[in-house]
Design an enzyme around this catalytic site. Structure first.
Site, short mmCIF file in Angstrom:
data_model
loop_
_atom_site.label_atom_id
_atom_site.label_comp_id
_atom_site.label_asym_id
_atom_site.label_seq_id
_atom_site.Cartn_x
_atom_site.Cartn_y
_atom_site.Cartn_z
CG HIS A 16 -24.17 47.68 -65.29
ND1 HIS A 16 -25.13 48.60 -64.91
CD2 HIS A 16 -24.86 46.57 -65.68
CE1 HIS A 16 -26.33 48.07 -65.06
NE2 HIS A 16 -26.20 46.84 -65.54
CG ASP A 36 -20.62 47.15 -60.02
OD1 ASP A 36 -21.15 46.22 -59.38
OD2 ASP A 36 -21.10 47.62 -61.07
CD GLN A 82 -22.84 40.25 -63.43
OE1 GLN A 82 -22.85 39.02 -63.29
NE2 GLN A 82 -23.92 40.91 -63.79
CE LYS A 102 -26.86 42.13 -61.37
NZ LYS A 102 -27.56 41.98 -62.65
CB CYS A 134 -26.76 48.13 -68.52
SG CYS A 134 -28.51 47.82 -68.42
N1 PLP Z 1 -23.14 46.46 -62.01
C1 PLP Z 1 -23.00 45.36 -62.76
C2 PLP Z 1 -21.63 44.89 -63.13
C3 PLP Z 1 -24.12 44.65 -63.16
O1 PLP Z 1 -23.99 43.55 -63.91
C4 PLP Z 1 -25.41 45.11 -62.78
C5 PLP Z 1 -26.63 44.41 -63.24
O2 PLP Z 1 -26.63 43.74 -64.23
C6 PLP Z 1 -25.49 46.26 -61.99
C7 PLP Z 1 -24.34 46.91 -61.63
C8 PLP Z 1 -26.81 46.80 -61.54
O3 PLP Z 1 -27.38 45.93 -60.63
P1 PLP Z 1 -28.89 46.16 -60.14
O4 PLP Z 1 -29.73 46.21 -61.38
O5 PLP Z 1 -29.17 44.97 -59.29
O6 PLP Z 1 -28.92 47.45 -59.39
#
Ligand code: PLP
Length: 425
Positions: A139, A216, A219, A242, A382
Site C-alpha cells: 500500500h 504492515d 489488513q 478496519k 493505493c
Molecule cells: N496498509 C494497508 C495494507 C492498507 O490496506 C491500508 C488502508 O487501506 C493502510 C496501510 C493505511 O491505513 P490507514 O488509512 O488506516 O492509515
C-alpha cells in the site's frame, strides 16, 4: 509490566457459542440501512469496517459519563478517562500476542504509525547507500514514507517481486536482503491481492543481516490471530477503523529497546519529562510518542471493538472468512469475463478479492453494484506500483468481514451476472 487480558465492559450482545452470523449481523445497525432501495450488502471492508452497537455506544458513554483530559488531571473524571485510555493499551498489547503495554503507541492510523518510524528510527539509522526492502504489493502507506526517506538520505529501495499467482517471489531473496539492508518493510496481508506474506520467514532473513523488519498489519490484524513475538517483527502497525473500531486510532507496536532509542515524533505537552528554558527531557515510552491531547474517546471505544473481536475469537473469524472467501472465489470464477486477481490457495490469502471484467471498467462495475445496494471498491487501492506489475489500471475489490455471509456473496454474484446482461455482454 506484562499485560493481562483486560476487557472493556462491551460484549457481543448475544454470547456466541459458535459463529452465529445472524446474531453478528444484528449487532451492526448500519446493516439495516437501505441503499438505493436495496438491502445494504457491505463488501468494502478492506477500506474500513462497519461498527457494532457496542463501539458506537462506547463513544456515547464516554462523552456522557467520562470525558476529561487524560494523564494530567487530579479529579475523578480525569482518572477514569486515563484508566479507560490505558486499558485499551493493555488490551491491545494482549491482542497481538502479549507484549508489554509500553510497547504500544497510539497514533492516528497505520499511515501515521509508519511515518512515525520513518521520521524517527529512519532519520537516525538510514544513511547513504543503505537499502530498504519493500515488496511489489505494498500500500502507498508502506512505500511512500520509505521512498521519501530514501531520496533524502540517498538510500536505495529494493523490492521483492511477486509471482504470477500473487505470492512473493523469494527466489532471489538472499540477494535482495543483503548486508546493506537496514529495514524490510512488508505488508502482512495485501489489500489488493489478499496474499498473506511469510512475515516470520522474512523476519529471520532480515535479522540474519542485522536489519529490522516492519510489518504492515492493516489488513491482517482485523482478520486473523496475530502474535508479533512469534512473527519476531520489530515493528507492527495497524488501524482501529478496519477492525470494528473508530477512525482516527492507529497502533504502532515497537520492541522496547527500539522505542526507547528512538527520538520523539511530535513535540509539545504530555511527551516531556522536564522542561526548563535550557533543557528538555522526554517522557518514558510510550508517552514520549504521544505529544498533545490524543484521540481519547475513540481509543476508549476501540477497546470495545477489541473485546468484541476477542469474544468471537480471531481463530473463528479467520475460519469464517476462509470458508466465505473460498465460496466467493468459486462463485465469481463461474462468471464469464470475470478474472480474479491474486492467489487462489485459501490458506495463504484473506478475504480481499480483487477482480476485473474483460469488458467493463472497474468504476462501471462499482457503480452498477451500488445501484443494487452493494458496496465494493474500484480503483488502484493505493497500490499504483502493484497495478503496473499486474498490468491493470484498476481492479474491482470485494472484501469480506465477520458480518458477511453466503447470502451477501450470492447477491454480489447475481448482480454481476445481471450487470453483464444489462451491458449486452
Ligand atoms: N496498509 C494497508 C495494507 C492498507 O490496506 C491500508 C488502508 O487501506 C493502510 C496501510 C493505511 O491505513 P490507514 O488509512 O488506516 O492509515
Amino acid at each position: 509490566m506484562r499485560p493481562g487480558t483486560a476487557k472493556s465492559k462491551a460484549t457481543v450482545s448475544t454470547p456466541l457459542s459458535r459463529f452465529d452470523i445472524q446474531k453478528i449481523k444484528a449487532d451492526f445497525p448500519i446493516l439495516n440501512e437501505k441503499v438505493n432501495g436495496n438491502r445494504l450488502v457491505y463488501l468494502d471492508n478492506a477500506a474500513t469496517s462497519q461498527k457494532p452497537r457496542v463501539v458506537i455506544n462506547a463513544i456515547l458513554e464516554y462523552y456522557r459519563k467520562t470525558n476529561a483530559n487524560i494523564h494530567r488531571g487530579l479529579h475523578k473524571l480525569a482518572e477514569d478517562a486515563t484508566r479507560a485510555y490505558e486499558a485499551t493499551r493493555t488490551h491491545t498489547a494482549a491482542f497481538i500476542g502479549g507484549v508489554e503495554s509500553e510497547e504500544i503507541v497510539f497514533t492516528r492510523g497505520t499511515t501515521e504509525s509508519i511515518n512515525l518510524v520513518a521520521y524517527t528510527w529512519g532519520e537516525e539509522n538510514i544513511h547513504e547507500g543503505d537499502e530498504i526492502v519493500i515488496t511489489e504489493m505494498e500500500h502507498h502507506a508502506n512505500f511512500v514514507p520509505w521512498y521519501v526517506l530514501a531520496k533524502k538520505k540517498k538510500a536505495v529501495i529494493r523490492r521483492i517481486p511477486i509471482t504470477v499467482c500473487g505470492h512473493l517471489d523469494l527466489n532471489d531473496i538472499d540477494n535482495i536482503i543483503n548486508p546493506r539492508t537496514k529495514l524490510v518493510a512488508v505488508t502482512h496481508m495485501s489489500n489488493v491481492l489478499g496474499t498473506i506474506n511469510p512475515v516470520k520467514e522474512l523476519a529471520a532473513k532480515a535479522h540474519a543481516r542485522k536489519a529490522l523488519i516492519l510489518a504492515d498489519g492493516a489488513q491482517a490484524a482485523p482478520h486473523m490471530p496475530v502474535n508479533v513475538k512469534d512473527l519476531d517483527v520489530d515493528f507492527y502497525v495497524f488501524s482501529s477503523h478496519k477492525m470494528l473500531g473508530p477512525t482516527g486510532v492507529g497502533v504502532l507496536y515497537g520492541r522496547r529497546e527500539l522505542l526507547e532509542s528512538m527520538p520523539p515524533f511530535n513535540f509539545g505537552g504530555e511527551m516531556i519529562g522536564e522542561v526548563s528554558f535550557d533543557r528538555v527531557t522526554w517522557a518514558d515510552i510510550p508517552h514520549k510518542f504521544e505529544g498533545g491531547t490524543p484521540n481519547i474517546a475513540d481509543v476508549v471505544a476501540y477497546h470495545a471493538a477489541l473485546s468484541y473481536l476477542d469474544e468471537i475469537g480471531m481463530d473463528n473469524i479467520r475460519r469464517h472468512e476462509m470458508e466465505l472467501t473460498e465460496y466467493a472465489i468459486e462463485k465469481l470464477s463461474r462468471i464469464e469475463g470475470i478474472e480474479i486477481q491474486g492467489p487462489q490457495d485459501i490458506p495463504n490469502r484473506g478475504g480481499a478479492i480483487s477482480f476485473t471484467d474483460k469488458d467493463l471498467h472497474p468504476h462501471d462495475i462499482s457503480t452498477f453494484l451500488d445501484s443494487r445496494g452493494i458496496a465494493i471498491r474500484a480503483g488502484h487501492h493505493c497500490a499504483q506500483p502493484l497495478m503496473r506489475v499486474i498490468g491493470k489500471i484498476a481492479t474491482a475489490r470485494a472484501s469480506l468481514y465477520i458480518y458477511n455471509d453466503e447470502a451477501d456473496v450470492d447477491t454480489l454474484y447475481n448482480a454481476l451476472v445481471e450487470m453483464r446482461r444489462y451491458f449486452g455482454l
